[in-house]
Design a protein around this motif. Sequence first.
Motif, PDB file in Angstrom:
ATOM      1  N   MET A 190       3.666  -5.488  -0.945  1.00 25.04           N
ATOM      2  CA  MET A 190       3.700  -5.034   0.450  1.00 25.04           C
ATOM      3  C   MET A 190       2.282  -5.018   1.021  1.00 25.04           C
ATOM      4  N   ILE A 191       2.109  -5.671   2.142  1.00 27.97           N
ATOM      5  CA  ILE A 191       0.781  -5.653   2.761  1.00 27.97           C
ATOM      6  C   ILE A 191       0.959  -5.256   4.227  1.00 27.97           C
ATOM      7  N   SER A 192       0.146  -4.333   4.700  1.00 27.28           N
ATOM      8  CA  SER A 192       0.270  -3.935   6.102  1.00 27.28           C
ATOM      9  C   SER A 192      -1.103  -3.857   6.754  1.00 27.28           C
ATOM     10  N   PHE A 193      -1.096  -3.933   8.067  1.00 24.62           N
ATOM     11  CA  PHE A 193      -2.344  -3.804   8.831  1.00 24.62           C
ATOM     12  C   PHE A 193      -2.176  -2.658   9.811  1.00 24.62           C
ATOM     13  N   ASP A 194      -3.083  -1.701   9.768  1.00 18.27           N
ATOM     14  CA  ASP A 194      -3.058  -0.579  10.694  1.00 18.27           C
ATOM     15  C   ASP A 194      -4.052  -0.921  11.808  1.00 18.27           C
ATOM     16  N   SER A 195      -3.519  -1.294  12.972  1.00 22.55           N
ATOM     17  CA  SER A 195      -4.416  -1.819  14.018  1.00 22.55           C
ATOM     18  C   SER A 195      -5.268  -0.703  14.624  1.00 22.55           C
ATOM     19  N   LYS A 196      -4.782   0.546  14.558  1.00 18.56           N
ATOM     20  CA  LYS A 196      -5.567   1.647  15.122  1.00 18.56           C
ATOM     21  C   LYS A 196      -6.827   1.880  14.281  1.00 18.56           C
ATOM     22  N   ASN A 197      -6.613   1.991  12.971  1.00 19.85           N
ATOM     23  CA  ASN A 197      -7.762   2.260  12.090  1.00 19.85           C
ATOM     24  C   ASN A 197      -8.407   0.995  11.540  1.00 19.85           C
ATOM     25  N   LYS A 198      -7.822  -0.134  11.912  1.00 20.03           N
ATOM     26  CA  LYS A 198      -8.312  -1.434  11.436  1.00 20.03           C
ATOM     27  C   LYS A 198      -8.442  -1.468   9.901  1.00 20.03           C
ATOM     28  N   THR A 199      -7.346  -1.123   9.269  1.00 24.07           N
ATOM     29  CA  THR A 199      -7.349  -1.181   7.800  1.00 24.07           C
ATOM     30  C   THR A 199      -6.183  -2.031   7.293  1.00 24.07           C
ATOM     31  N   PHE A 200      -6.455  -2.767   6.235  1.00 24.54           N
ATOM     32  CA  PHE A 200      -5.411  -3.516   5.543  1.00 24.54           C
ATOM     33  C   PHE A 200      -5.060  -2.725   4.296  1.00 24.54           C
ATOM     34  N   LYS A 201      -3.754  -2.580   4.033  1.00 24.94           N
ATOM     35  CA  LYS A 201      -3.345  -1.858   2.828  1.00 24.94           C
ATOM     36  C   LYS A 201      -2.446  -2.772   1.995  1.00 24.94           C
ATOM     37  N   LEU A 202      -2.893  -3.017   0.779  1.00 19.13           N
ATOM     38  CA  LEU A 202      -2.113  -3.856  -0.138  1.00 19.13           C
ATOM     39  C   LEU A 202      -1.510  -2.942  -1.188  1.00 19.13           C
ATOM     40  N   ASP A 203      -0.183  -2.897  -1.230  1.00 18.31           N
ATOM     41  CA  ASP A 203       0.482  -2.023  -2.201  1.00 18.31           C
ATOM     42  C   ASP A 203       1.211  -2.823  -3.267  1.00 18.31           C
ATOM     43  N   THR A 204       1.033  -2.431  -4.517  1.00 12.85           N
ATOM     44  CA  THR A 204       1.875  -2.919  -5.611  1.00 12.85           C
ATOM     45  C   THR A 204       2.698  -1.698  -6.029  1.00 12.85           C
ATOM     46  N   PRO A 205       3.586  -1.761  -7.011  1.00 12.94           N
ATOM     47  CA  PRO A 205       4.416  -0.581  -7.301  1.00 12.94           C
ATOM     48  C   PRO A 205       3.618   0.702  -7.512  1.00 12.94           C
ATOM     49  N   ASN A 206       2.475   0.625  -8.188  1.00 12.71           N
ATOM     50  CA  ASN A 206       1.734   1.863  -8.491  1.00 12.71           C
ATOM     51  C   ASN A 206       0.289   1.862  -8.016  1.00 12.71           C
ATOM     52  N   THR A 207      -0.134   0.833  -7.299  1.00 15.83           N
ATOM     53  CA  THR A 207      -1.533   0.806  -6.873  1.00 15.83           C
ATOM     54  C   THR A 207      -1.662   0.481  -5.388  1.00 15.83           C
ATOM     55  N   SER A 208      -2.797   0.874  -4.822  1.00 13.78           N
ATOM     56  CA  SER A 208      -3.129   0.483  -3.446  1.00 13.78           C
ATOM     57  C   SER A 208      -4.535  -0.079  -3.435  1.00 13.78           C
ATOM     58  N   TYR A 209      -4.728  -0.997  -2.520  1.00 12.27           N
ATOM     59  CA  TYR A 209      -6.040  -1.620  -2.321  1.00 12.27           C
ATOM     60  C   TYR A 209      -6.246  -1.625  -0.816  1.00 12.27           C
ATOM     61  N   VAL A 210      -7.341  -1.003  -0.364  1.00 15.14           N
ATOM     62  CA  VAL A 210      -7.513  -0.859   1.091  1.00 15.14           C
ATOM     63  C   VAL A 210      -8.820  -1.499   1.531  1.00 15.14           C
ATOM     64  N   ILE A 211      -8.714  -2.305   2.587  1.00 13.89           N
ATOM     65  CA  ILE A 211      -9.883  -2.982   3.143  1.00 13.89           C
ATOM     66  C   ILE A 211     -10.022  -2.515   4.591  1.00 13.89           C
ATOM     67  N   GLY A 212     -11.230  -2.257   5.029  1.00 13.50           N
ATOM     68  CA  GLY A 212     -11.432  -1.811   6.407  1.00 13.50           C
ATOM     69  C   GLY A 212     -12.322  -2.765   7.182  1.00 13.50           C
ATOM     70  N   VAL A 213     -12.017  -2.887   8.488  1.00 18.17           N
ATOM     71  CA  VAL A 213     -12.932  -3.613   9.372  1.00 18.17           C
ATOM     72  C   VAL A 213     -13.699  -2.516  10.098  1.00 18.17           C
ATOM     73  N   VAL A 214     -15.002  -2.421   9.876  1.00 19.08           N
ATOM     74  CA  VAL A 214     -15.773  -1.322  10.459  1.00 19.08           C
ATOM     75  C   VAL A 214     -16.749  -1.863  11.507  1.00 19.08           C
ATOM     76  N   ASP A 215     -17.708  -1.043  11.889  1.00 19.14           N
ATOM     77  CA  ASP A 215     -18.634  -1.444  12.949  1.00 19.14           C
ATOM     78  C   ASP A 215     -19.231  -2.816  12.697  1.00 19.14           C
ATOM     79  N   PHE A 216     -19.518  -3.479  13.738  1.00 25.54           N
ATOM     80  CA  PHE A 216     -20.138  -4.824  13.704  1.00 25.54           C
ATOM     81  C   PHE A 216     -19.254  -5.842  12.979  1.00 25.54           C
TER      82      PHE A 216
END
Length: 749
Positions: free
Chosen positions: A1-27
Amino acid sequence: MISFDSKNKTFKLDTPNTSYVIGVVDFDQLVNLYYGDKIADTEGLEARSFRPRCASFSPLTSEYNTDAHDFSPDCAPMEYGCNGCGDFRTSALSIRNVDGNTVTDMRYEGYRIYAGKPSIDPLPAVYLNSESEADTLEIDMADKVTGMRVTLIYTAFNSLDVIIRSARIENASQRPADIDRAMSMCVDLPGMDYDLITLYGRHCKERSEERRPLAHGLQGIASKRGVSSHCQNPFAALVSKNADENSGEAYGFNLVYSGNFEFCTECDYSGTSRILMGINPTDFTWHLEPGESFQTPEAVMVHTSKGIGEMSRIYHKLYNFNLVPGKYRTEKRPLLINSWEAAFFDFDTDKLVSFAERAKEFGMDMLVMDDGWFGDKYPRNNGTSSLGDWVVCKEKLPEGIKGLTASAREKGLKFGIWIEPEMTNSKSELFEKHPEWVIQQPHREMHKGRGGTQLVLDLSNPEVQEFVFGVVDKLMTAHPEIAYIKWDANMTLFNYGSTYLPRDKQSHLYIAYHRGLENILKRIHAKYPGLVMQACASGGGRINYGMLPYYDEFWTSDNTDALQRIFIQWGVSNFFPAVAMASHVSVDTNYQTGRKTPLKLRFDVAMSGRMGMELQPAHMTDEDKAFARRAIADYKLIRPVVQQGDLYRLISPFDKTGYASLMYVSPEKDHAAYFVYKLEQYHNMPRPAFRMAGLDPQKRYLVRELSLDGKPIPQDGKTFTGAFLMETGLDFEVGGEHASHVLELKAAE
Ligand code: GLA
């Protein structure tokens, strides 16, 4: 499962027991915000990338140095740290532009999320069985000044805690550029409270576990030999200090690539641990004309907080379902007798037929003819000649391979054959005809390998690729009954240079070699999908995920000393299951170590992998033959659970307690195979409780001793609950030095 939170500009990659989060920050900087156990909420995580660090707080003024709150790549957890733009750690990407500078400043541009996984031709890759098995996120980044672009590719599995990463670098500018460094993955984990586990080795002593604390500065492993090598293979794990087999955090990293690689960690003042894995930048520089792109190999990341054993089991599942060709997920691997240590180069049809007869009597499934069967002008009687001359040696096999396949068929056995098609010898008809086909450097004398004559063919050359494909194609066309190929490669890529590649592409050789190999293997696999292939490289010189998905198993070592195999197989089991480990019973007084070990130990060690034999049955006593028949029949009882079950490592040989033990448990937890070995013997030696793992605590299991040579343990024939076996364990005497026991556990009705 992969989702994008447009408000916080974060990508969340979920596997059954893990998460991996990437953020788009300033600049439009891309940062890693989290990788670990599954989390529900990512809000607030972006603060991690601005966290004040080190001396940002002054006790004198009780104030924070506000500068430290500005975003700075120097101390932020960068998602793909680039060279020369304020991130002073080892970079994931370094590109030399046409004006000569190496500044690469990639900023976020956009993304795509889709079901499934992209093809990364021309490289080997993890495959999916259906699109619903995983989702992929592609993040586009661009350097506005140079026009270079990078796409970061992430595939998150829906039923396995696996995330696969790679990067595609594109020259979208009007001018040529050179990539000096392009890693497959870069992760900046917070803190450095981890141990690093790697597998060091050498010929005949492959895959020794090494565990060391992360320290400030750089640490890592690499190969610059053109292949992954005996010394290191592209696997590493970062584990919490308290992590053991059954608990604690473990991050695993594996590269799906068989060539030069680098894995490194860098801990600096910012308090992050950077982890990088990819193609080794030495002798790598890749030239990109405008419009061209370069794809990195895939890195397979695993995270679990259930210990190192669970990390291995996740990798084993990936191997079974998404890496090997797939035909053995449910089938059993053949039990085979191989001619190498039985006869070396000294055999003829009669000798091989007699092996076949005995093999059948012992209950084996296949006869494999190893090195020594070929060569016309130069018959192959030792390691000094003939590689490349893949025609039958008439003196040894007057009726050719046909004579052997016919006898094997008659005896109800399958037939397999050894080849080393990437190589030649300077003493060969092939080299006489095509000296330009070998890897070589102009004006320099060639370094020759085995036998003082061995050379590596230049697989960057399509004509050579055609030849190598033809070696297999001709054999298979003439002898469709060949069911198994042992594919050897006994030399690293010495003499770095190609007569085929142009001057400005010489630095592409290592990669072009592996792309050439991939092309050959892909064609073989497409034409002969049922063929089982073993990858061997003087034993374990090429054990890595890049050899898959074309090979089914590995010859883990030329060292067949049962005692030392326990260590080697233990190391390999970190990322490969038992079914991938060919493990053969060989002769007494071992050829490599000169050690004598009981036949029972040799069988009991081979039984914990894909069992085979490499000895002359004619040299065995009647008693030994009877034992071999018993042990082979017993192996067949546990073969499904050894080859398809879940591995639980129990007592590590590397812990030097004098014992080693491990077990395999079926997914339904109704069948298990337990192994214990005595590695050494000393007076007043404490005996551990032989505790098990992975069983169902509620179930009752009937314990039966297999591969019996003497009196069974007192618990033989009795039943115990899974809870008892795991909590208290069985108490029995293992015996003296080199004693061993194999137990079968079956859930009682
Ligand atoms: C290598 C392999 C051995 C055997 C020999 C044959 O050393 O690792 O198993 O096949 O080559 O020459």
